[in-house]
Design an enzyme around this catalytic site. Sequence first.
Site, PDB file in Angstrom:
ATOM      1  N   GLU A 873       0.426  -1.527   0.043  1.00 37.67           N
ATOM      2  CA  GLU A 873      -0.107  -0.344   0.253  1.00 37.67           C
ATOM      3  C   GLU A 873       0.623   1.390  -0.315  1.00 37.67           C
ATOM      4  O   GLU A 873       0.419   2.318  -0.888  1.00 37.67           O
ATOM      5  CB  GLU A 873      -1.205  -0.135   1.819  1.00 37.67           C
ATOM      6  CG  GLU A 873      -1.786  -0.976   1.514  1.00 37.67           C
ATOM      7  CD  GLU A 873      -2.856  -1.263   0.125  1.00 37.67           C
ATOM      8  OE1 GLU A 873      -3.274  -0.474  -0.851  1.00 37.67           O
ATOM      9  OE2 GLU A 873      -3.127  -2.658  -0.370  1.00 37.67           O
ATOM     10  N   ASP A 938       3.240  -4.797  -5.728  1.00 29.85           N
ATOM     11  CA  ASP A 938       3.091  -5.794  -5.855  1.00 29.85           C
ATOM     12  C   ASP A 938       5.107  -6.193  -4.904  1.00 29.85           C
ATOM     13  O   ASP A 938       5.561  -6.175  -4.124  1.00 29.85           O
ATOM     14  CB  ASP A 938       3.151  -7.206  -5.988  1.00 29.85           C
ATOM     15  CG  ASP A 938       1.818  -7.587  -6.186  1.00 29.85           C
ATOM     16  OD1 ASP A 938       1.015  -7.049  -4.918  1.00 29.85           O
ATOM     17  OD2 ASP A 938       1.745  -8.042  -6.751  1.00 29.85           O
TER      18      ASP A 938
END
EC number: 3.4.24.11
Length: 1040
Positions: A873, A938
């Site tokens: 995030e 990711d």
Amino acid sequence: MSRHSQLKLAMPSVHGAPATAPGSPMNAKARSVKLGLGVNQRTGRVQWCPGLTCCKMLLLLPVVMLPLTLVLILIMRLDGMLAALQLNEQRMRDLRNSHSEVPVYMEDYEALLPEGSTYNDLINEEFILPASKRTQLQILAAERARRCQPYRYGNGESMELEERNTLMKDSRTSFLPLGIPRECLGSGIELDIKPIDEEAYQRQKKRYQDIAPYWLEKIRIRERREAERHAEEASAEISEATAALQSFWNEEGTREGIRMTQAKTMKRYMDNKVDPCVDFYKYACGNWERLHPIPKDKAGFDTFEMLRESLDLVLRNLLEKNTPVHSAAELRKSPVRNTLFKLNEQGEGEGEADQAAELTAERLRRHIVSKRQLLNRVLVRYKRYTNGTKRKRLIETPRERTKEEEAAPPVVLPKDKTKDKSDNEEQLHVPTDFLKPHQDAQLKAKNLYRSCVNSAVLAKRGLEPLHTLIRELGGWPVLESQWSESNFNWQVLAATLRRYNNDILIVQWVGADIKNSEENIVQFDQTGLGLPTREYFLQPSNAKYLQAYQRYMAEVMHKMGASKADAQRVASELVAFETQLAGITAPAEQRLNVTKLYKRMTLDQLQAVVPEIKWRAYLQSLQDREVLGTEEVVIYAVEYMSKLVTLLDETDPRTVSNYMMWRFVRHRINNVDDRFDDIKQSFYHALFGREESPQRWKVCIAQVNTNMGMAVGSMFVSRYFDNNSKRDTLRMTHDLQQAFRDILKTTDWLDDTTKQLAEEKVNAMSLKIGYPDFILNPSELNSKYAGIEIYPEKYFENTLNVLLHTAKTEQAKLHERVNKTNWQTAPAIVNAYYSRNKNQIMFPAGILQPPFYHRHFPKSLNFGGIGVVIGHELTHGFDDKGRLFDRNGNIHKWWTDSSIRGFDERARCIIAQYSNYTVEEVGIVLNGESTQGENIADNGGLRQAFHAYQRWLKEHPSEVSDEILPGLNMTGPQLFFLNFGQVWCGAMRPEAIRNKLNTAIHSPGRFRVIGTLSNSVDFAREFNCPLGSPMNPQKKCSVW
């Protein structure tokens, strides 16, 4: 010689001497006689067969022949029984072939009857059955009577006499008892069904025509409950991992036990036969699909779905738990009620105030309110009475105290130092909110859930609430032959449906301006569609999905009351119209750069660009106020709006109305009973491969958590959330921020100016972990839902009230300053979010559970779980879209050109890498362009989390030995990567994979593992993967 003379010669002499000499011829002749009288030479007596020769023969023959005879009889008997059984089986086979649904035994007869009726009821014609059912029963009765006839002594009407006697004889004399079928045993029921008099049937039909729907509904409810029971039994058999999750929420288990359970779970998922340097996903998740086959009510099942299942069970327990009408916070308000509060805290009486009590309290409150005027009149009379001089004196004059009262010690009431006299006087009166349990937000959430799962009430109300709403909206042409287009205005209908939080043809909302994140502004965009993307309408390869969608439309319309022919015709027209609508929407690849789409202008300017739409009138109907032409708005789809009005002008208004109402009704059928479930299931099976509809309680949990998430979250957090996890996560977030700063300093493709601004953005990120504080404050929580009325038995109206409240609350934000401290995410959610225009990270309480986090886990697992999520995030603030927004959440160019070129070069590497992955199950190549933002996040999140973990190991050398799990021969860093990999374990149905690849911005779980780890030099080092192996390629891609 005569026979008599021979006899005489054979007689012995008077003196007992032998009549003949032993050696005489006469003696030889006597021995040769086989059957006849003779003289026994030893005894001298006359007897049959002297010498015992014949007697021996007579004894020998029966001894030898009798067993042989019995064996032959038995063989013949068994042959007869076998032939009879074969004949019976053939007859039953023929009967089943001609009447495949006809049962065999008595309890199966009764399965054909309405619930509560019996076989005798049918014979007595007390219940009316369809002709097909009566025919089946008559056939059954006749067949059973024929089979059982042999066992009914004295009746031979239905059999040949010889055949009946033979069978009856066998049944009485056979060595092995004849097997009597259980339906022919004495049950007290006459085996012959009486012929049904068709006249009597017709007479009874009218009498029972009102009862038939009742029975059919009871049968349907019984079948549904049975299906739910079986589904619950299957759901009860949860895996060990899910059981461990329930233990987590209940704070059960020791540190050692929890670690052992986690190690066992991780080992079960692994396939040790796979080389981790060849395919780490198969190595980490090779046994997942075998251990967790996809449930029939789901399109896929992965770790996230398993956690949601666990969380849903927790929420179900909370929502179904009975709650006293008055909350503990209210009971604390006065000294008298303090006692009640203590009892309430101790749990006494818990569960006694059930739903009926709540309903009674609600009705009582409303009754009191309805009698308000009468009560006021009584109060006025009371005051007049007390104002009278004599009466007032009588009331105020105290009576003389008795001796006992004088001698008693004075009663001292506890003094509340925080209360003044006026406050104490107020305690004599019942507070207003005490009589209004409907204002309690948690109770509203529970009533919303109860109204959703109350199948009996939903079935009783049927479609009437939906039909009433349709009439209020101006009608649905497919249902009304008298519908007139003269009363139809698509803009008015679109605005009305927007008030119910539905965006049809035009998408409108009030939110933060992306170029001025402090200001809320009206914004417009192009419409969504009835299928996931425009490609479902425009690509020929998706024809089967379009056909399923058209069939879905037609079946819903027909179920709503349209004729089958009209429903099919209108569905065809709507699919053709929506295909045209899809054609004027911009494809996703043209909408990646939001700055090119952004257009800010006044309403007058917008009116000049698209004059066909009355923009001011549209907004005034939503704002309930006058809207000026100088009002500024943001629009992202000017070209679409111009094409839309052209398309609508060329389309029959009846078709436009049918389409808009279809898009609205499609969602509202979720708020009635289950009659549409089979239709929806058929559609979703075609679209996602889902084999069964989910249980209603699961649907209701999702509805309540979506629409009243803060109220549900307050119950969840109060009961289950451990604030230690909040502190741990906050500490880890700071570690991840520092890791990003460290990586930022070593990044050579960013210039110093951009690095400085990027670090400032990291430092300015707002962290929201667990839940917002206001949900634990009852008054603040209640005020959030104060505008919603929830009724325990009106699910349809409850949903509309929630939708109206949601839309009204959003529209009210216009001209207000953006509150960046507000939470928009429900706490009981298994996910995490980054908000670009708030520069805010949110980690709801629902995701802080295994395998992402446990306070007893080694740090390797926590960093490899929730740590990677935090880094993911955080990196979103610097991906292809996030990098466009500055530290304050405003979109503008704050990167230098050289830094932008460096980012684009590395992003293209990520795009190319993921575009080379093919999903073998469906043969489709990943879209690296549309998934680049998530792929960048990711990769960056993994690198930051491992960097933070290594830093923690250096700072805590004494705890390195504790970074392992029992039974797993792995180091702490290896466990880090293993837990990261297993977070993405899962499986999906082929249809769901196709849909995901067409719509999702995330890569499938398998490639989120392989793609990320193959770019990690840390992973290759920890698992000793040789350079050039599949998981350690020569070329690696990295942005952050």
